[in-house]
Design a protein around this motif. Structure first.
Motif, mmCIF file in Angstrom:
data_model
loop_
_atom_site.group_PDB
_atom_site.id
_atom_site.type_symbol
_atom_site.label_atom_id
_atom_site.label_comp_id
_atom_site.label_asym_id
_atom_site.label_seq_id
_atom_site.Cartn_x
_atom_site.Cartn_y
_atom_site.Cartn_z
ATOM 1 N N PHE B 159 6.173 -2.169 0.274
ATOM 2 C CA PHE B 159 6.151 -2.346 -1.362
ATOM 3 C C PHE B 159 4.397 -2.454 -1.651
ATOM 4 N N VAL B 254 17.735 10.675 -4.517
ATOM 5 C CA VAL B 254 16.303 10.002 -4.226
ATOM 6 C C VAL B 254 15.483 10.803 -3.013
ATOM 7 N N TRP B 258 11.856 12.824 -3.749
ATOM 8 C CA TRP B 258 10.794 12.545 -2.679
ATOM 9 C C TRP B 258 10.216 13.851 -2.404
ATOM 10 N N LYS B 277 8.916 4.358 -9.184
ATOM 11 C CA LYS B 277 10.033 3.832 -8.471
ATOM 12 C C LYS B 277 9.922 4.607 -7.063
ATOM 13 N N ASN B 278 9.910 5.949 -6.932
ATOM 14 C CA ASN B 278 10.207 6.926 -5.908
ATOM 15 C C ASN B 278 9.281 6.364 -4.679
ATOM 16 N N TRP B 281 9.810 2.955 -3.350
ATOM 17 C CA TRP B 281 10.837 3.087 -2.551
ATOM 18 C C TRP B 281 10.782 3.848 -1.103
ATOM 19 N N ALA B 284 8.802 1.195 0.970
ATOM 20 C CA ALA B 284 9.588 0.139 1.349
ATOM 21 C C ALA B 284 10.682 0.529 2.322
ATOM 22 N N PHE B 285 11.299 1.689 2.313
ATOM 23 C CA PHE B 285 12.543 2.050 2.938
ATOM 24 C C PHE B 285 11.908 2.432 4.369
#
Lengths: 309, 407
Positions: B159, B254, B258, B277-278, B281, B284-285
């Motif tokens: 993040f 999602v 991307w 947001k994308n 994520w 982070a993912f």
């Protein structure tokens, strides 16, 4: 007074470091200017510069010519190094950059990254005992003098002189010669320049040669300054040079010079005046860069960048 | 064709591949290994290009019988440590391949799916390793709790790295991620009180299940497996979970967002895709899996130091993705396995490893930029059976998931 002397001493050290960053940053900025590319192999050209200079010196020594006037030796070493690295730069451009023209940014970035690994490993594997640090000979008569409590080494003086001369030379090249005009035209609008009949391929390759030659000089200067060189020294220096170019504003030659000096100063001052700062010298440099990227991505020499749609 | 014959074909093909892999492990001479690999990989690539219709038929076959194929694969994978029990070294290599598969899939989320260049992935690996290592060693935390914590902390750092990525992209992002990797590296070296500095952390305990330590040989009553087998099964499960997660996410909305950001950020934004947001994520993912892999590594080897998590490691994971195929999940897995196994065969040429990775990056980008197993065009069909005029959406990307969305 003593306090001032300390500050000025750090200023001088920062200037020396910054001058080397600047020479490398100019390369990054030139490549970005003409072809919108970050050449990750540029740091390795700098490293090659130092090694080629070392080899040249030993060849000169083998021919018994090292006893000549040190100015002649220096001139020969610098010239050989610049020519060799310019050719390597041209080879990099022709072999990987040109075929990737038009490919996504990510691809061209990664391909030069691959080249940087190959160059670095080649020196490690093929230079005798290349995995270990190599001693770089003193090409200048050792010595220093004191000016109001500030210790100035001949090497620093030489380093700054060479860097200054090269920047002035670059100024004339870019602003007063035909080639400089073509280069500026190309960097403003490649397609328009092409339609005006400019041989873009040649300008790009010449720019790569110019940038690489300057980076190589930085390598030689670094060798003379620290008296030790290593096969992996190009990586960190390349990142620093790139950072300096970003701080100054990518694509702007004067920005690269200012950015390099600024980065050099900040690192030196952080190392000298922040408690425990020397351990975090590199980190501080990177934090500055991240700060710049986030809050002023176009660098000090702000030019409004519009997104192409 | 009757069902059982199709199953037989699937089984035979998989057995053939499995036998080939065992053969590669068994052959000693590195040159023969290289020749074999070159022949087979070259042959397959040629076959895919030349006879794309028969390749597509085979693909469809596997897709129709996904459960069967998955079942056979599981049996073959579980059998591996039993077949190699005299050979703990190769079980260890298999464990490392598994860890790299997890990491490569994680990095692929950033670089492949979302097109966000990350050249500091080893930092997440390091964060996971140090989190789990220090928690289990100094604070007596169970590994099974430390593992998800390591993943989550890496995620938090993902993040953090994502925040500058909101403002910068392309070359600049590459610089930021390199800087991030180096900053983490410097912190590991300099925060001596916490990380042990260059000496690293030693005596990290093995994970425990009840009173059984994963660091001891596995006694099944009729057969005893070397302790590496425990970690093999652990990594197998984790890699399976990773695979499941990325398989689920990449064809979802999602994943599509991307891909859209990767292709053209501005256009994606215009279509109302939330970049903030994308992108966050994606980082982070992807980082989460780096943390998981690091935790397993730390508690398996028992010793970590900053040298295990350098820029070189980031480049290694990146070359796995490039070799296999950007954004192609089977490709990424293949790349990770190949680049872990091949260097093991060339131990005598240890020094040449990096050179080899460099050449892989350059040659793949110049001559086969989509990798050995390129990502396929993905087909979305509506819930109704095809052929009744229902809407079909196609998009480039991880396309072999087509069947998954049919129901």
């Amino acid at each position: 007074m003593a306090e001032f002397a300390v500050v000025f001493q750090q200023l001088l050290n920062g200037l020396s470091l910054g001058a080397m960053y600047s020479l490398i940053a100019i390369g990054f900025t030139l490549f970005f200017g003409v072809i919108d590319l970050i050449n990750f192999a540029h740091g390795e050209i700098y490293m090659l510069g130092a090694f080629v200079a070392l080899i040249t010196v030993s060849i000169l020594g083998g021919m018994g010519l090292i006893g000549l006037n040190f100015i002649v030796v220096l001139a020969v070493v610098l010239l050989v190094t610049m020519i060799f690295c310019a050719l390597v730069g041209a080879a990099v451009e022709r072999s990987v950059v040109k075929p990737m023209r038009g490919a996504p940014d990510l691809m061209t970035l990664l391909v030069t990254l691959g080249v940087s690994i190959i160059l670095r490993e080649a020196v490690m594997l093929f230079y005798p005992n290349g995995a270990n640090p190599q001693a770089f000979p003193d090409l200048l008569p050792a010595g220093d003098f004191s000016l109001g409590g500030v210790l100035i080494k001949y090497e620093q003086l030489f380093l700054l002189t060479v860097a200054a001369v090269l920047v002035v030379f670059l100024y004339f090249l870019v602003n007063k010669t035909d080639y400089g005009r073509y280069m500026r035209a190309t960097s403003q609008d490649r397609e328009a320049a092409m339609m005006m009949g400019l041989d873009i391929d040649r300008i790009i390759v010449l720019t790569f040669m110019l940038g690489s030659a300057l980076g190589a000089v930085a390598g030689v200067l670094n060798g003379m300054y620290y008296n030790i060189i290593k096969f992996n020294m190009g990586f960190l220096m390349g990142i620093k040079g790139f950072s300096a170019a970003v701080v100054g504003g990518l694509g702007n030659i004067y920005g690269a010079v200012v950015g390099g000096l600024l980065l050099g100063f900040l690192e030196m001052f952080a190392a000298a005046f922040i408690p425990g700062g020397s351990r975090y010298q590199d980190v501080i440099g990177f934090l500055i860069v991240i700060f710049f990227l986030v809050f002023r991505p176009s660098g000090i020499f702000h030019e409004k960048v519009y997104e192409k749609v | 064709m009757p069902k059982w014959r199709e199953w037989l074909i699937i089984g035979l093909i998989m057995l053939l591949l499995y036998g080939f892999i065992l053969g590669v492990i068994w052959v000693e001479d590195p040159l023969i290994v290289l020749a074999l690999l070159g022949l087979v990989i070259g042959g397959v690539v040629w076959w895919i290009r030349q006879y794309s219709d028969s390749y597509a038929r085979l693909f469809a076959l596997f897709q129709r019988h996904r459960r069967v194929a998955l079942g056979i694969l599981t049996v073959l994978l579980v059998a591996f440590p039993f077949l190699q029990r005299e050979n703990p070294y190769w079980i260890q290599v298999a464990v490392m391949s598994g860890l790299f598969v997890i990491m490569a899939l994680g990095l692929n989320v950033m670089v492949g799916n979302a097109g966000l260049v990350c050249l500091g992935y080893a930092a997440f690996y390091a964060i996971g390793a140090y989190t789990s290592g220090l928690l289990t060693l100094k604070h007596d935390v169970s590994f099974w709790l430390a593992l998800p914590l390591a993943g989550l902390l890496a995620m938090a750092f993902g993040f953090l790295l994502g925040l500058p990525a909101l403002r910068v992209r392309g070359h600049y992002l590459a610089l930021v991620t390199i800087a991030f990797g180096l900053v983490v590296q410097q912190l590991l070296i300099n925060l001596e009180g916490l990380t042990g500095g260059t000496n690293g952390v030693i005596n990290i305990p093995s994970p425990q299940i009840g009173s059984f330590s994963l660091g001891r040989p596995l006694d099944l009553g009729f057969i005893t497996l070397p302790f590496q087998a425990n970690f093999y099964f652990l990594v197998l499960i984790l890699a399976g979970l990773t695979l499941f997660m990325v398989y689920r996410v990449s064809p979802s909305l999602v994943g599509l967002s991307w891909n859209a950001i990767r292709e053209d950020q501005l256009a994606a934004q215009c279509y109302g895709i939330d970049l903030t947001k994308n992108k966050l994520w994606a980082f982070a993912f992807g980082a989460f899996f780096g943390g998981i892999a690091g935790a397993v590594y730390a508690n398996m080897v028992g010793f970590i130091s900053p040298e295990n998590f350098t820029y070189t490691h980031s480049i290694l994971v990146l070359s796995m993705i490039l070799l296999g195929g950007i954004d192609s999940i089977p490709g990424v897995i293949l790349g990770a396995i190949l680049l872990t196994v091949i260097p093991e065969k060339f131990r005598a040429f240890e020094d040449w490893r990096m050179m080899f990775y460099g050449f892989i990056i350059v040659l793949m980008l110049l001559f086969k930029p989509d990798g050995l197993l390129p990502a396929r065009t993905r087909k979305y069909t509506s819930a109704t059976p095809a052929g009744d005029g229902s809407a079909k959406v196609t998009s480039t990307g991880a396309g072999y998931l087509a069947g998954q969305l049919d129901n």
